[in-house]
Design an enzyme around this catalytic site. Structure first.
Site, PDB file in Angstrom:
ATOM      1  CG  ASN A  90     -45.538 -35.626  -0.015  1.00 28.85           C
ATOM      2  OD1 ASN A  90     -45.197 -34.677   0.682  1.00 28.85           O
ATOM      3  ND2 ASN A  90     -45.240 -36.889   0.270  1.00 28.85           N
ATOM      4  N   GLY A  91     -46.514 -33.499  -3.897  1.00 27.09           N
ATOM      5  CA  GLY A  91     -47.023 -33.488  -5.272  1.00 27.09           C
ATOM      6  C   GLY A  91     -47.133 -32.068  -5.802  1.00 27.09           C
ATOM      7  CD1 TRP A 102     -37.726 -30.902  -4.823  1.00 27.75           C
ATOM      8  CD2 TRP A 102     -35.980 -31.633  -3.662  1.00 27.75           C
ATOM      9  NE1 TRP A 102     -36.637 -30.853  -5.640  1.00 27.75           N
ATOM     10  CE2 TRP A 102     -35.550 -31.287  -4.967  1.00 27.75           C
ATOM     11  CE3 TRP A 102     -35.036 -32.117  -2.750  1.00 27.75           C
ATOM     12  CZ2 TRP A 102     -34.227 -31.436  -5.375  1.00 27.75           C
ATOM     13  CZ3 TRP A 102     -33.728 -32.252  -3.167  1.00 27.75           C
ATOM     14  CH2 TRP A 102     -33.329 -31.918  -4.456  1.00 27.75           C
ATOM     15  CD  GLU A 126     -24.187 -46.857 -11.585  1.00 29.75           C
ATOM     16  OE1 GLU A 126     -24.627 -45.925 -12.271  1.00 29.75           O
ATOM     17  OE2 GLU A 126     -24.578 -47.084 -10.431  1.00 29.75           O
ATOM     18  CG  HIS A 159     -11.069 -40.738 -31.435  1.00 33.37           C
ATOM     19  ND1 HIS A 159     -10.570 -40.591 -32.708  1.00 33.37           N
ATOM     20  CD2 HIS A 159     -11.250 -42.069 -31.262  1.00 33.37           C
ATOM     21  CE1 HIS A 159     -10.474 -41.780 -33.284  1.00 33.37           C
ATOM     22  NE2 HIS A 159     -10.879 -42.678 -32.421  1.00 33.37           N
ATOM     23  CE  LYS A 179     -32.822 -44.522  -3.436  1.00 31.80           C
ATOM     24  NZ  LYS A 179     -31.571 -44.939  -4.098  1.00 31.80           N
ATOM     25  NE  ARG A 233     -39.780 -39.981  -0.469  1.00 28.26           N
ATOM     26  CZ  ARG A 233     -40.217 -40.847  -1.370  1.00 28.26           C
ATOM     27  NH1 ARG A 233     -39.976 -42.129  -1.200  1.00 28.26           N
ATOM     28  NH2 ARG A 233     -40.890 -40.460  -2.418  1.00 28.26           N
ATOM     29  CB  CYS A 261     -42.556 -33.782  -0.396  1.00 33.77           C
ATOM     30  SG  CYS A 261     -42.207 -32.302  -1.337  1.00 33.77           S
ATOM     31  CD  GLU A 289     -24.889 -40.842  -7.314  1.00 34.18           C
ATOM     32  OE1 GLU A 289     -25.916 -40.175  -7.344  1.00 34.18           O
ATOM     33  OE2 GLU A 289     -24.861 -42.049  -7.641  1.00 34.18           O
ATOM     34  CE  LYS A 305     -24.102 -44.754  -7.772  1.00 31.67           C
ATOM     35  NZ  LYS A 305     -25.120 -45.328  -8.602  1.00 31.67           N
TER      36      LYS A 305
HETATM   37  C1  F6R Z   1     -27.689 -42.423  -8.994  1.00 28.60           C
HETATM   38  C2  F6R Z   1     -29.118 -42.509  -8.852  1.00 28.60           C
HETATM   39  C3  F6R Z   1     -29.967 -41.776  -9.834  1.00 28.60           C
HETATM   40  C4  F6R Z   1     -31.226 -42.610 -10.171  1.00 28.60           C
HETATM   41  C5  F6R Z   1     -32.166 -41.786 -11.070  1.00 28.60           C
HETATM   42  C6  F6R Z   1     -33.371 -42.586 -11.492  1.00 28.60           C
HETATM   43  O1  F6R Z   1     -27.044 -43.186  -8.026  1.00 28.60           O
HETATM   44  O2  F6R Z   1     -29.621 -43.139  -7.962  1.00 28.60           O
HETATM   45  O3  F6R Z   1     -29.268 -41.452 -10.981  1.00 28.60           O
HETATM   46  O4  F6R Z   1     -30.831 -43.779 -10.802  1.00 28.60           O
HETATM   47  O5  F6R Z   1     -32.593 -40.639 -10.382  1.00 28.60           O
HETATM   48  O6  F6R Z   1     -34.109 -43.025 -10.394  1.00 28.60           O
HETATM   49  P1  F6R Z   1     -35.124 -44.218 -10.508  1.00 28.60           P
HETATM   50  O7  F6R Z   1     -34.360 -45.451 -10.808  1.00 28.60           O
HETATM   51  O8  F6R Z   1     -35.809 -44.278  -9.169  1.00 28.60           O
HETATM   52  O9  F6R Z   1     -36.072 -43.875 -11.616  1.00 28.60           O
END
Ligand code: F6R
Length: 605
Positions: free
Chosen positions: A99-100, A74, A478, A501, A600, A27, A2, A485, A482
């Site tokens: 927020n929260g 959110w 990773e 396997h 985010k 976000r 949020c 997503e 990437k």
């Molecule tokens: C993927 C991504 C997420 C964050 C995860 C943890 O690209 O950004 O997987 O890595 O949500 O977020 P943080 O690092 O902010 O705790």
């Protein structure tokens, strides 16, 4: 997740509020809204679509005002529908954004209902609006201070009352808030980014602060109710963070910012001094016998990579666990273990809960590796290392990941030295390699044109397999994350030795197999794995170090990495995978910076 923006001014403040919401869009949210006071009456616009849609509604209804609050929501309590979107009202007098999560909202709601209050939303936030109304006697500042005392949980709120124009109050309890000082106008937001362009004079509120903003005054009461002065910071970096410059997307900009982000992260390092991790770190490092790393998503993969460094060079047993799993399973605490939480945002709910769980289990030593100073995770740990990636706006984490790796490498070498496994010449060598890293990354970034050509081919695929071995296995994970997503292509990663396997059954011409091939001790093993794929008609796309003697051939596509980088090689090898994901996503036309269903900062469970 949020976001909050608020302002009091002697001009129409709606464009400032909307611009602030746009800056918070990254976000993640599923509805948004704005409310202003017009001639003593609250007027409001809401949307369950994007901020652009809200802007159109504002234009259509000619919404103008000099005092206002705005929100991106959110959904947690109550579906993302118009009537649950904030601002939320009590008796058409109090307007509130929140927020929260209010943990005691049910009990508060019962009490308010008994006193005749009617609820029109399913949100936990509505109780705050009614609570404030219930104690409001023409002094909003006093009412907010009284109301927040009854809240359990996390909140950042902004409130106005229609009978006090040119006045907004806000309060912080567990969720961040910043106040922006202008000339005869004042602002507030949940993230300083939202205020870029309006003011660079900021007050970062402390836990328990309640604030009253008028045109020419900001009054702050601390958690004890005492009026206090807080330091004003002049912050100029935010405006550049929100500008795209020559880039089309923040993800692209942030990939290219990595040499700078790493330089900034290591700028203050002249030696592998334990104090880099905070006062008292040396003492803690001398006591510990193991590490427990907790994180989510990309940050979890940086922890997985670090395990290879910590165990091979510092020779310290290291366990890496997904925070959302750790918090709910029975585990055996080791009081001599250092709990390391890794997080870009420092607000991720699962990581925060994992940390609290570790504390409850009696763990004695905690450390954060984090990109946000003052975030919840940093506040809860005794030791910390702040990465200096700068604000990361693209939902897909890039520069935060590589700077986390740098921090974890510094931790590994510091422990290697303290535990007697490195002499001064080895330390000097590590430092030299770290310092050369930004230049090495620039060479990797120059591979972009070749990667774009591969991305064109990938854009028509539905599945991609990533392979890596040793400390490059987490890099393959990773790379797969990437790609999935940002481009929505199904991608999986395996340690290359696992192919036979099971996953080898998937290999056909239709599924590209991306392989990270550094010139290390596992190279010959990896080459055998490559042959296993080729023999089954698979198409291999290999990022190969110099001297690997892996060359272009039928079914074998090779991009040559500029140099072999030893222990730090994962930091170089992840960059082409980030670029591959980015350009594949662009070729498929997805919303690269705001992938569907993702946020985010994942501040809810
Ligand atoms: C993927 C991504 C997420 C964050 C995860 C943890 O690209 O950004 O997987 O890595 O949500 O977020 P943080 O690092 O902010 O705790």
């Amino acid at each position: 997740m949020c976001g909050i923006v608020g302002a009091v001014a002697q001009r129409n403040i709606v464009p400032v509020l909307v611009q602030g919401l746009r800056r918070l869009e990254y976000r993640g949210y599923d509805s948004c809204g704005v409310a202003v006071i017009v001639d003593g009456v609250a007027r409001c616009a809401r949307s369950v679509s994007r901020v652009a849609d809200l802007e159109q509604k504002i234009l259509d209804s000619q919404l103008l005002g000099e005092t206002g609050i705005a929100h991106t929501r959110w959904a947690t309590h109550g579906a993302p529908v118009t009537h649950n979107a904030h601002p939320i009202f009590s008796h058409e007098t109090i307007a509130l954004v929140h927020n929260g999560i209010i943990e005691n909202h049910e009990i508060l709601r019962e009490g308010l209902c008994e006193n005749g209050y009617k609820f029109v939303t399913q949100t936990d936030s509505e109780v705050i609006a009614h609570l404030i109304y219930s104690v409001y006697k023409n002094d909003l500042f006093a009412a907010v201070r009284a109301a927040v005392k009854q809240l359990h949980g996390a909140y950042a709120i902004a409130v106005f009352s229609t009978d006090q124009p040119h006045l907004v109050c806000c309060a912080r309890g567990g969720s961040p808030l910043v106040v922006g000082l202008g000339k005869s106008e004042n602002f507030l937001a949940s993230d300083a980014l939202a205020l870029a362009g309006s003011t660079n004079r900021l007050i970062f509120l402390k836990e328990g602060d309640v604030v009253e903003l008028t045109l020419d005054r900001v009054r702050i009461a601390d958690c004890n109710g005492d009026l206090v002065q807080r330091q004003v910071h002049t912050v100029n970096t935010y405006s550049s963070a929100v500008e795209l410059g020559p880039y089309q997307h923040f993800m692209h900009k942030e990939i290219f910012e990595q040499p700078r982000a790493i330089s900034d992260t290591i700028a203050h390092i002249d030696a592998f001094d334990p104090e880099l991790f905070g006062a008292g770190a040396r003492d803690v490092f001398n006591k510990i016998d193991s590490l427990l790393i907790l994180a989510c998503g990309t940050s979890y993969y940086s922890g997985l990579t670090a395990k290879y460094w910590l165990e091979s060079i510092a020779k310290i047993p290291t366990q890496v666990e997904i925070a959302s799993e750790y918090r709910y399973r029975d585990s055996v605490p080791n009081h001599r273990s250092l709990v390391v939480v890794i997080s870009q945002s420092g607000e991720t709910a699962d990581t925060l809960a994992g940390l609290k769980h570790a504390n409850e289990l009696g763990h004695l030593h905690t450390m954060a590796i984090c990109n946000v100073e003052g975030s919840a995770i940093v506040r809860l740990t005794a030791l910390r290392f702040l990465t200096h990636a700068g604000t990361e706006i693209g939902v897909a984490s890039t520069k935060a990941f590589t700077t986390q790796l740098v921090a974890l490498f510094v931790l590994s070498v510091t422990l290697e030295w303290l535990r007697g496994h490195a002499d001064s010449s080895l330390l000097a060598q590590h430092l030299k390699q770290l310092r050369h890293l930004p230049a090495a990354l620039n060479s990797v970034l120059s591979l972009e044109p070749q990667i774009i050509a591969w991305a064109e081919e990938f854009s028509s695929k539905e599945n991609v397999l990533f392979l890596g071995r040793g400390m490059h296995y987490p890099i393959a994970l990773e790379g797969a994350l990437k790609l999935k997503e940002t481009s929505y292509i199904h991608a999986e990663a395996y340690p290359a030795g696992e192919l036979k396997h099971g996953p080898l059954a998937l290999v056909t011409e239709a599924m590209p197999v991306v392989t990270v091939a550094p010139n290390d001790m596992l190279l010959e093993k990896l080459k055998s794995n490559i042959q296993e794929v080729r023999a089954r008609g698979g198409q291999l796309y290999v990022f190969a170090d110099a001297d690997t003697r892996i060359v272009n051939d039928e079914g074998l596509h090779v991009i040559r990495m500029p140099e072999h980088y030893g222990l730090l090689s994962p930091i170089l090898h992840v960059v082409p995978l980030q670029l591959l994901a980015y350009h594949t996503a662009c070729a498929r036309g997805t919303d690269v910076d705001k992938p569907r269903n993702l946020a985010k900062s994942v501040t809810v469970e």
